[in-house]
Design a protein around this motif. Structure first.
Motif: not given
Length: 445
Positions: A238-259
């Protein structure tokens, strides 16, 4: 020398060696890779706690079954392997229902083992008698009582498999006091090999390609990273996806830290605005429940499109049906999107994904064309200043290969060994494609 009769007698003793139900249970749990047991000892589960420790399982004595069930479920989230909550009969099992419900709703693996009254006292008003198997069913995926002591390993393997395969959840195993203390010949036991990790399930490739095309065409796409992404261990892809596409992301409370929260593309500080303005939302292991306002206006745009990635088919379309449902493991599906996009005709992200794999980090990048340049700005990041040449302020077409000639000469004279990478759109290349001859003639390729 021992006589034949003595040898036969010793063999008979070995063959007739008996073990009790508590020992069978502990060995079955150990065989399935269970490392932790939380609970409270009492009638009729004293022997289980003792046998578990003898088998090498860490037993953590708690003060209340409710807290024990919470602790055991958290281990399941952190390790993707269930821990055991051990309870006494009747009220002890009921106290554990809170943690079972919590784990079931959170989709965390957990095994609860409850003692119960002896089978020959059922319906007679036995000590703390209660219909535990039936009462546990609303709080778990699997609720059962072994039919006999020698069947305990079968039920334990099934409990582990049920709690970890598909959408993770809870298994309840009921053990009457007479089964815990009951003895069987060891030769009658068959221990089942450890249940493996769940198989990774991929989504339909045609659906993945459709999802990628929608992401490319979206004006204001947003990735929502949920607890399921954290559980699946999908952080690197997922970090690779975000860094590659430069898409903004929003974590849910327990999704925090994945990126990381401090990532420049994290929009948590503007959560409401991001949700309200996104025209396309990619849900990665997140549910459109109360935490995400059910995906409904005014928190979301009325015309928002949803791409939903989830391991559970029943969750697809809950509250808002996605334009593209992607049923599968999050890490597997994201990898499909990142590396297996060979759509026809080839799209920009698929092409740039291949370029990225061989792009030197310190190279000079020359990039021109309309979409080729726009998407290239995000797909080919720079780490050094003055290492990108493109159409610039004047938006001139045809500058690319001339720029590449100059960059190659500069690198040869001032930074030997540094590479120049020129990526041209087809129309842009048409303006000055013959300058390839200049590069060749000057030995700059």
């Amino acid at each position: 020398m021992a006589s034949a009769r003595e040898t036969a007698s010793k063999r008979q003793i070995i063959d007739d060696h008996e073990v009790d139900g508590a020992t069978v249970l502990a060995r079955a749990l150990k065989e399935q890779g269970i490392q932790y047991m939380f609970g409270i000892v009492g009638v009729p589960v004293f022997e289980i706690a003792t046998a578990a420790q003898a088998a090498g399982i860490k037993f953590i004595s708690m003060r209340n079954e409710q807290a024990a069930s919470y602790a055991a479920s958290a281990i399941g989230f952190l390790t993707r392997r269930p821990a055991v909550c051990l309870t006494v009969s009747g009220p002890g099992v009921i106290h554990a229902f809170a943690g079972m419900a919590n784990a079931q709703e959170n989709c965390w693996p957990l095994i609860v083992i409850g003692g119960s009254c002896d089978r020959n006292q059922e319906s007679m008003g036995g000590f703390q008698e209660y219909p535990q198997v039936e009462q546990a069913r609303p709080y778990c995926k699997f609720s059962a009582r072994p039919s006999s002591v020698d069947k305990i390993p079968f039920y334990i393997e099934k409990a582990v498999r049920q709690s970890t395969f598909g959408r993770p959840g809870v298994s309840y195993i009921d053990l009457p006091g007479d089964m815990i203390a009951g003895r069987v010949p060891e030769k009658s036991l068959r221990f089942i090999h450890s249940c493996p990790s769940p198989p990774l399930m991929c989504a339909s490739m045609s659906s993945v390609v459709k999802a990628v095309d929608l992401l490319i065409g979206a004006q204001k796409p947003l990735i929502v990273i949920g607890k399921g992404a954290a559980y699946s261990g999908a952080e690197w892809v997922i970090r690779d996806l975000v860094d590659t596409t430069r898409l903004p992301f929003l974590p849910t409370p327990m999704g925090k830290g994945v990126v990381p929260d401090n990532h420049p593309l994290c929009v948590a500080a503007a959560r409401s605005k991001a949700l309200q303005e996104a025209d396309l939302v990619l849900l990665l292991g997140a549910r459109l429940n109360w935490i995400l306002h059910f995906g409904a206006p005014p928190r979301f745009r009325p015309d928002v499109k949803i791409i939903q990635v989830d391991i559970c088919a029943e969750e697809i379309g809950n509250n808002v049906y996605p334009v593209v449902p992607l049923l599968g493991d999050i890490s597997a599906v994201v990898q499909q999107a990142m590396s297996a996009d060979h759509s026809v005709p080839l799209n920009y992200y698929a092409a740039f994904s291949e370029i990225q794999k061989v792009l030197p980090k310190d190279c000079m990048i020359v990039n021109e064309g309309s979409n080729t340049m726009d998407i290239g700005r995000t797909m080919m990041p720079n780490i050094l200043p003055r290492h990108r040449l493109d159409a610039g302020t004047f938006g001139t077409m045809g500058v690319g290969i001339g720029f590449a000639v100059a960059a190659a000469i500069w690198c040869r004279d001032y930074a030997p060994g540094k590479r120049v990478v020129c990526v041209e759109g087809d129309s842009a290349f048409g303006f000055s494609g013959m300058e390839i001859e200049t590069l060749t003639r000057n030995d700059l390729l």
